[in-house]
Design a protein around this motif. Structure first.
Motif, mmCIF file in Angstrom:
data_model
loop_
_atom_site.group_PDB
_atom_site.id
_atom_site.type_symbol
_atom_site.label_atom_id
_atom_site.label_comp_id
_atom_site.label_asym_id
_atom_site.label_seq_id
_atom_site.Cartn_x
_atom_site.Cartn_y
_atom_site.Cartn_z
ATOM 1 N N VAL A 162 -14.860 4.199 5.564
ATOM 2 C CA VAL A 162 -13.712 3.385 5.157
ATOM 3 C C VAL A 162 -12.892 3.049 6.394
ATOM 4 O O VAL A 162 -12.562 3.944 7.183
ATOM 5 C CB VAL A 162 -12.826 4.118 4.131
ATOM 6 C CG1 VAL A 162 -11.664 3.223 3.689
ATOM 7 C CG2 VAL A 162 -13.638 4.559 2.924
ATOM 8 N N GLU A 205 -9.018 -1.033 3.487
ATOM 9 C CA GLU A 205 -10.006 -1.214 2.416
ATOM 10 C C GLU A 205 -9.586 -0.453 1.168
ATOM 11 O O GLU A 205 -9.065 0.662 1.237
ATOM 12 C CB GLU A 205 -11.388 -0.722 2.875
ATOM 13 C CG GLU A 205 -12.062 -1.615 3.883
ATOM 14 C CD GLU A 205 -13.477 -1.166 4.202
ATOM 15 O OE1 GLU A 205 -14.376 -2.011 4.209
ATOM 16 O OE2 GLU A 205 -13.686 0.049 4.431
ATOM 17 N N ALA A 240 -5.031 2.112 2.922
ATOM 18 C CA ALA A 240 -6.366 2.309 2.354
ATOM 19 C C ALA A 240 -6.272 3.051 1.023
ATOM 20 O O ALA A 240 -5.391 3.890 0.825
ATOM 21 C CB ALA A 240 -7.237 3.093 3.320
ATOM 22 N N ASP A 272 -11.563 -3.687 -3.343
ATOM 23 C CA ASP A 272 -12.361 -4.631 -2.545
ATOM 24 C C ASP A 272 -13.848 -4.322 -2.657
ATOM 25 O O ASP A 272 -14.682 -5.226 -2.662
ATOM 26 C CB ASP A 272 -11.971 -4.545 -1.063
ATOM 27 C CG ASP A 272 -10.484 -4.725 -0.847
ATOM 28 O OD1 ASP A 272 -9.902 -5.603 -1.504
ATOM 29 O OD2 ASP A 272 -9.899 -3.980 -0.035
ATOM 30 N N LYS A 273 -14.168 -3.021 -2.716
ATOM 31 C CA LYS A 273 -15.555 -2.578 -2.780
ATOM 32 C C LYS A 273 -15.697 -1.524 -3.873
ATOM 33 O O LYS A 273 -14.797 -0.716 -4.092
ATOM 34 C CB LYS A 273 -16.007 -1.967 -1.443
ATOM 35 C CG LYS A 273 -16.017 -2.939 -0.272
ATOM 36 C CD LYS A 273 -16.461 -2.240 1.005
ATOM 37 C CE LYS A 273 -16.477 -3.186 2.200
ATOM 38 N NZ LYS A 273 -16.873 -2.480 3.451
#
Length: 503
Positions: free
Chosen positions: A336, A340, A473, A489-490
Motif C-alpha cells: 500500500v 490508497e 491511506a 480504490d482497490k
C-alpha cells in the motif's frame, strides 16, 4: 400475523420516550425494515416485540403485541452464555439432516455444525450463519431480525437478500445494509427523534426504500413551500392591515365633535378592522408547520491530511495465516502506498479479521505514520467505563473538552449521552465515537474492520463520503457493497491461496 397496539416505550435513565402510542400491523409477505439514526431505539423496539422482559431493566413500557404463530428472533449480538456452547450443543437434537439444503446455502457443512468447536471462537459472520440456520430449522411463522447482515460475506448476503425477498413469511428486520434494504423491503418503519431529541416520531410507508426517500423529500419540500408561502401571505396581509389600522386610528384621534357621524363610521370601521385582525390570527394557528426532520450527522476529516503518492504505507508479507493449528491462508502479500484506499473481501472464516490484526500490529509500531484501528469488537479499544467526552478528550483540557463536545454535537449526541458511560450507548453510537477519535487525532492511516456495519442507512452515506475524501491511506475489511464501490480504490479477495486483486 403481527399486530402492535398503542405501544409506548421510554428509557428509565432519562425518561426519554422512544416510542409513543405506536400501532402497526404486519401481514403475510410483508418485509418491513426499521430504520433510524443510531440510539433511536430500533433494537429496543424489536426486543420488546419479541419478549418484553428483554428490555424491562432499562425501559418502561405499555401496549399490546398480538402475534399469530411462532416468532423467531435473531439478536444483534450472540449472548455470552451461548458463546460458551459447542456447535454440537447449540444445535442439540435438531434434525439437521432434513435441512441439508439450507445448510449448504449458508455455507455450513454438516460436519461443522456437529463439531465440538465453541461458538465463541467463530468469526462474526459464522456466528450469524449458525443462528440463522437454527432459527430457520424451527420453521417459524414470523421472523424478527436485528442486523442479520452483520459480518456476512457477500455470497451469503446475496442468499439472504433472495431469501427475504422471496419468503412468504412476514419479516420485521433492522439493517444498515442499504443494498439489502433497497432489494427486499416493501414496508418502511422510520423511527426518529426530532426537536433536539425531545420528541419521538414513527412514520410507516408501504413502499420500497428508494420510493420512500423520494416521497419523503418531495413531501417535506412541498410542506416547506406551503408553510413558507402561508407565512409570506400572512405578513403581506398584516402589513396592509396595519397601514389601514394606523390611518383609521389616527383619523379617530383628530376627528372633531362637529362630525359625530364621521366618528361613528370610523368607530364601526375600527371594529371591523379589529375583527379582521383576530380572524388573521386564528388562520395563522392553522398554518402548516415547517417539516421537522432529524438532521444528518456531520462527519469529515481535516482536508489537510495527505500522504505523498510515493510514501510506502505497508509492505506486508506472511507465509502462513493461521488461528491455533488451523491454517487459513498462505503466501499473503499486500503493498500500500500513498493515499490508497484498500478493501478486503472474502468468505466468512477465511481469516480477514485475523489478517487485519497482523497488519495493525505492523502499522502500530510505525513512528512515521499516525495509524488508528476500528475493530469489529469495539470493547478492545473503547473503555466502556468512561464517558464519551472523557474518552475523546484524552488529557481533559478545556480546549479538548470543548472540541469533543462540538464534534459530538455534529454526530447528534445529547448532553446526557455525552456524559453517560460508553457501555450504555448503542453499537452505532460507539462506532461514532471511534470515528470521531480518528478525526480528532488526525490519523493519516485507518485500519478498519467493517467500518459501516453499525451506521444507519441514513448515516452511512455521510460516513462513506468522508472516507472517500480522506487524504490518507485506508486498509479495510468490509462486506458493504456501497462502501466498497464508493470509498475503495482497490479491492482484494482473501482466499486460501493468498490475496487476489478483484478490481
Amino acid at each position: 400475523m403481527l399486530e402492535l397496539r398503542n405501544i409506548t416505550i421510554s428509557l428509565k435513565k432519562d425518561d426519554r420516550c422512544i416510542v409513543d402510542n405506536f400501532s402497526f400491523s404486519l401481514s403475510r409477505g410483508e418485509k418491513a425494515v426499521i430504520i433510524g439514526e443510531e440510539g433511536n431505539g430500533k433494537s429496543t423496539l424489536l426486543k420488546w416485540i419479541y419478549q418484553k422482559e428483554l428490555v424491562k431493566e432499562y425501559c418502561n413500557s405499555s401496549g399490546e403485541v398480538i402475534a399469530k404463530g411462532k416468532m423467531a428472533y435473531l439478536p444483534q449480538m450472540m449472548e455470552e452464555k451461548i458463546c460458551k456452547l459447542t456447535l454440537l450443543e447449540y444445535f442439540g437434537n435438531y434434525e439437521y439432516y432434513l435441512h441439508t439444503a439450507l445448510l449448504a446455502k449458508l455455507g455450513l457443512a454438516v460436519e461443522f455444525i456437529l463439531s465440538e468447536q465453541p461458538l465463541g471462537t467463530l468469526s462474526g459472520g459464522e456466528k450469524v450463519k449458525v443462528q440463522l440456520a437454527k432459527l430457520l430449522m424451527e420453521e417459524p411463522d414470523l421472523l424478527l431480525l436485528d442486523e442479520p447482515t452483520n459480518d456476512l460475506d457477500i455470497d451469503t448476503l446475496q442468499w439472504l437478500e433472495n431469501f427475504i425477498a422471496e419468503s412468504k413469511l412476514p419479516i420485521l428486520y433492522i439493517s444498515h445494509d442499504e443494498t439489502l434494504i433497497e432489494r427486499t423491503a416493501n414496508v418502511i418503519v422510520h423511527m426518529e427523534q426530532i426537536i433536539r431529541k425531545t420528541k419521538c416520531r414513527i412514520m410507516v410507508s408501504h413502499c420500497s426504500y428508494r420510493e420512500y426517500l423520494s416521497r419523503r423529500r418531495n413531501d417535506f419540500s412541498h410542506q416547506e413551500q406551503v408553510a413558507k408561502k402561508q407565512r409570506e401571505d400572512y405578513d403581506k396581509q398584516m402589513e396592509k392591515w396595519r397601514r389601514i389600522y394606523n390611518r383609521v386610528d389616527h383619523e379617530q384621534e383628530v376627528i372633531t365633535r362637529q362630525n359625530p357621524s364621521g366618528a361613528a363610521a370610523l368607530k364601526r370601521r375600527m371594529h371591523s378592522l379589529l375583527s379582521m385582525g383576530r380572524r388573521f390570527e386564528r388562520e395563522k394557528e392553522n398554518f402548516l408547520d415547517f417539516p421537522q426532520e432529524e438532521e444528518a450527522i456531520l462527519a469529515k476529516f481535516d482536508p489537510s491530511i495527505h500522504l505523498p503518492a510515493g510514501k510506502t504505507v505497508l509492505d506486508f508479507s506472511l507465509d502462513i495465516l493461521s488461528v491455533g493449528e488451523r491454517v487459513l491462508a498462505r503466501n499473503l502479500r499486500l503493498f500500500v502506498a500513498g493515499n490508497e484506499h484498500i478493501g478486503i473481501i472474502g468468505k466468512n472464516g477465511v481469516g480477514k479479521s485475523t489478517l487485519l490484526k497482523y497488519i495493525w500490529e505492523e502499522l502500530n509500531d510505525r513512528r512515521d505514520l499516525r495509524a488508528m484501528l476500528m475493530p469489529q469488537d469495539y470493547s478492545t479499544v473503547l473503555d466502556f467505563e468512561k464517558t464519551p467526552v472523557e474518552y475523546l478528550a484524552k488529557h481533559y483540557t478545556k480546549e479538548e473538552v470543548t472540541k469533543a463536545r462540538t464534534y459530538m454535537g455534529g454526530m447528534k449526541f445529547t448532553h446526557g449521552e455525552m456524559m453517560g458511560k460508553i457501555e450504555n450507548l448503542s453499537g452505532g453510537q460507539k462506532a461514532k465515537i471511534l470515528f470521531l477519535d480518528m478525526v480528532l487525532r488526525r490519523a493519516n492511516v485507518l485500519v478498519l474492520d467493517e467500518p459501516t456495519r453499525n451506521f444507519s442507512p441514513l448515516s452511512s452515506p455521510v460516513v462513506r463520503a468522508a472516507l472517500k475524501e480522506f487524504g490518507g491511506a485506508i486498509i479495510s475489511v468490509s462486506h458493504d457493497r456501497k462502501y466498497l464501490e464508493e470509498s475503495c480504490d482497490k479491492v482484494y479477495e482473501l482466499r486460501e491461496g493468498g490475496l487476489f486483486f478483484v478490481r
